[in-house]
Write an enzyme that holds these catalytic residues in place. Structure first.
Site, mmCIF file in Angstrom:
data_model
loop_
_atom_site.group_PDB
_atom_site.id
_atom_site.type_symbol
_atom_site.label_atom_id
_atom_site.label_comp_id
_atom_site.label_asym_id
_atom_site.label_seq_id
_atom_site.Cartn_x
_atom_site.Cartn_y
_atom_site.Cartn_z
ATOM 1 N N PHE A 133 4.021 33.932 55.565
ATOM 2 C CA PHE A 133 2.633 33.460 55.578
ATOM 3 C C PHE A 133 2.514 32.441 56.714
ATOM 4 O O PHE A 133 3.286 31.485 56.780
ATOM 5 C CB PHE A 133 2.327 32.808 54.229
ATOM 6 C CG PHE A 133 0.869 32.539 53.990
ATOM 7 C CD1 PHE A 133 0.089 33.439 53.279
ATOM 8 C CD2 PHE A 133 0.271 31.378 54.446
ATOM 9 C CE1 PHE A 133 -1.254 33.185 53.041
ATOM 10 C CE2 PHE A 133 -1.074 31.117 54.214
ATOM 11 C CZ PHE A 133 -1.839 32.025 53.507
ATOM 12 N N ASP A 205 9.694 29.384 49.412
ATOM 13 C CA ASP A 205 8.274 29.317 49.097
ATOM 14 C C ASP A 205 8.015 30.299 47.954
ATOM 15 O O ASP A 205 8.260 31.507 48.103
ATOM 16 C CB ASP A 205 7.438 29.674 50.340
ATOM 17 C CG ASP A 205 5.944 29.461 50.102
ATOM 18 O OD1 ASP A 205 5.506 29.581 48.941
ATOM 19 O OD2 ASP A 205 5.225 29.199 51.085
ATOM 20 N N TYR A 230 -2.628 28.071 42.091
ATOM 21 C CA TYR A 230 -3.915 28.769 41.940
ATOM 22 C C TYR A 230 -3.784 30.288 41.993
ATOM 23 O O TYR A 230 -4.765 30.987 41.805
ATOM 24 C CB TYR A 230 -4.940 28.294 42.981
ATOM 25 C CG TYR A 230 -4.474 28.374 44.426
ATOM 26 C CD1 TYR A 230 -4.497 29.577 45.108
ATOM 27 C CD2 TYR A 230 -4.014 27.242 45.087
ATOM 28 C CE1 TYR A 230 -4.068 29.646 46.420
ATOM 29 C CE2 TYR A 230 -3.584 27.296 46.392
ATOM 30 C CZ TYR A 230 -3.604 28.510 47.062
ATOM 31 O OH TYR A 230 -3.170 28.565 48.358
ATOM 32 N N LYS A 231 -2.573 30.785 42.264
ATOM 33 C CA LYS A 231 -2.394 32.243 42.296
ATOM 34 C C LYS A 231 -2.027 32.714 40.873
ATOM 35 O O LYS A 231 -2.862 32.624 39.983
ATOM 36 C CB LYS A 231 -1.365 32.612 43.357
ATOM 37 C CG LYS A 231 -1.909 32.352 44.768
ATOM 38 C CD LYS A 231 -0.892 32.513 45.879
ATOM 39 C CE LYS A 231 -1.538 32.169 47.230
ATOM 40 N NZ LYS A 231 -0.577 31.986 48.312
#
Ligand SMILES: *Cc1c(COP(=O)(O)O)cnc(C)c1O
Length: 420
Positions: A133, A205, A230-231
């Site tokens: 990412f 991560d 939040y995922k």
């Protein structure tokens, strides 16, 4: 027209049978989902647990509205990063006082990466993946520029390549456990062992792992980790992230964002910084309490369901989706971008299509919500707490109808939005 062509179902069990036998089926009621929506984007923004509204109401009306500043003590606001961090720790194989909830992934990564580089003086290489990412790579680039000590980022293009780049120059390897685009998952224990063999530190991560797959940071002897809430953890839009530091490094870790919340005694107001003895030294400044408080119901649901049961259902959902899409959409221009072997993927399935963006917009218009990532990738996340087997088949069928009828080929679907 193709749209009307009959589809012969495969001999796999019916979705009614699978949903009825699902030991996690009752958890769906703990979430708010709008009628007519099949939500396959819990990998980007998890759905709202019912309990979140109650907590927001309590925090806003009672704790803020009535108790005001006293709530830092009386409502446990000040301890929230640690208390919720400990709760989250048990979902990722970490121990007490090894995790706090705070800031964003980008900021937390900066903090622990900087600390890790300091622990490996003389080594100038940070290894990561080109497919990572981008924010993770950007933060490393920014840190290297700031340090001006010749640190450079070496990017690998495959899991196999890791072994080839590891040498005595490598200070830190930072990898995202489950790839955000393809869903491909690293073998955490074996990669960490290789990194340690060359004397480097390992930073994971867990953005697409926490709450999605079983993670055991201790068993893997991981040094550092970051991730968001939040995922798959359903903490709410922009809910704060987390940071893990293996207890063996806590005393040694010097992170550069020396805010007062990371001080050993913040309310002594000493002009000299002295880091807290424990994981709280990774904190920086005042936390967003309303947003942080809303993480708790999602964590509680995960504990109740157990990560083992979640992973089992997740594998069943993703396997069925691959099977159903490949059976229904054969010859319609899709190719699987996710590893077929369940052990090698997280809780998402990605397919590539030449007109992926427009196809996803057409799906969303029908209430099947996934998302799109360049280049051409349709992403479908399967959050086992609220996605049913019937949703899997219905989503595969919607995809077939859109592709077979070229229903995506309209200006309203082909025009790019700001957030994809
Ligand atoms: C979602 C995600 C992020 C988000 O970072 P923030 O700073 O919290 O916005 C970072 N890294 C990965 C791998 C992600 O999937």
């Amino acid at each position: 027209m193709n749209t009307d062509s009959a589809f012969t179902p495969s001999p796999s069990p019916s979705t009614e049978t699978l949903d009825a036998a699902d030991p996690l089926r009752q958890f769906r009621d703990a979430f708010i989902l709008p009628p007519g929506v099949i939500y396959l984007d819990g990998n980007s923004l998890g759905a709202r647990p019912r309990g979140a509204l109650e907590i927001a109401q309590r925090v806003i009306e009672q704790e803020w509205g009535h108790d005001l500043i006293r709530s830092w003590n009386t409502a446990g606001w000040f301890d929230l990063p640690s208390r919720l961090g400990n709760k989250l720790a048990r979902l990722i194989g970490a121990g007490d006082d090894e995790v706090v909830i705070t800031d964003t992934i980008s900021i937390n990564l900066f903090k622990v990466l900087a600390g890790a580089l300091k622990m490996r003086p003389g080594r100038q290489v940070i290894v990561s993946e080109r497919e990572n990412f981008p924010t993770d790579l950007y933060m490393a680039q920014g840190l290297a520029q700031l340090l001006e000590q010749g640190h450079r980022l070496v990017l690998i293009d495959s899991h196999d390549e890791l072994t080839h780049v590891l040498d005595k120059q490598v200070a830190v390897v930072m990898l995202t456990h489950v790839n955000y685009r393809t869903g491909a998952m690293w073998d955490m224990a074996s990669a960490t062992a290789k990194v340690h063999d060359c004397g480097a530190l390992m930073l994971w991560d867990l953005a697409h792992s926490a709450g999605a797959v079983e993670v055991d940071l201790h068993a893997a002897e991981a040094d550092f980790a970051v991730g968001c809430t939040y995922k798959y953890l359903n903490g709410g839009p922009g809910s704060p992230a987390f940071v893990y530091v293996n207890s063996r490094w806590i005393g040694e870790l010097q992170q550069p964002l020396n805010g007062w919340w990371g001080h050993a005694a913040p309310f002594v107001f000493d002009p000299e910084y002295r880091p807290a003895a424990d994981i709280r030294r990774t904190l920086c400044g005042t936390q967003g309490i309303v947003s942080m408080a809303m993480i708790e119901p999602g964590l509680d649901l995960m504990h109740e369901a157990t990560m083992t049961a979640l992973r089992k259902k997740s594998v069943a959902l993703t396997s069925r989706f691959i099977e159903q899409v490949e059976a229904r959409c054969a010859g319609l221009g899709l190719s699987l971008a996710t590893p077929r072997e369940p052990a090698l993927r997280g809780s998402q399935v990605s397919f590539v299509h030449e007109h992926g963006y427009a196809v996803m917009q057409a799906l969303i218009a029908r209430g099947v919500i996934g998302d799109y990532r360049e280049p051409g990738i349709l992403r479908f996340g399967f959050a086992p707490l609220y996605v049913r087997f019937q949703d899997v088949d219905a989503a595969a069928e919607a995809l077939r109808e859109i592709l077979a009828g070229k229903l995506w080929d309209r200006p309203k679907f082909t025009t790019l939005n700001a957030v994809t």
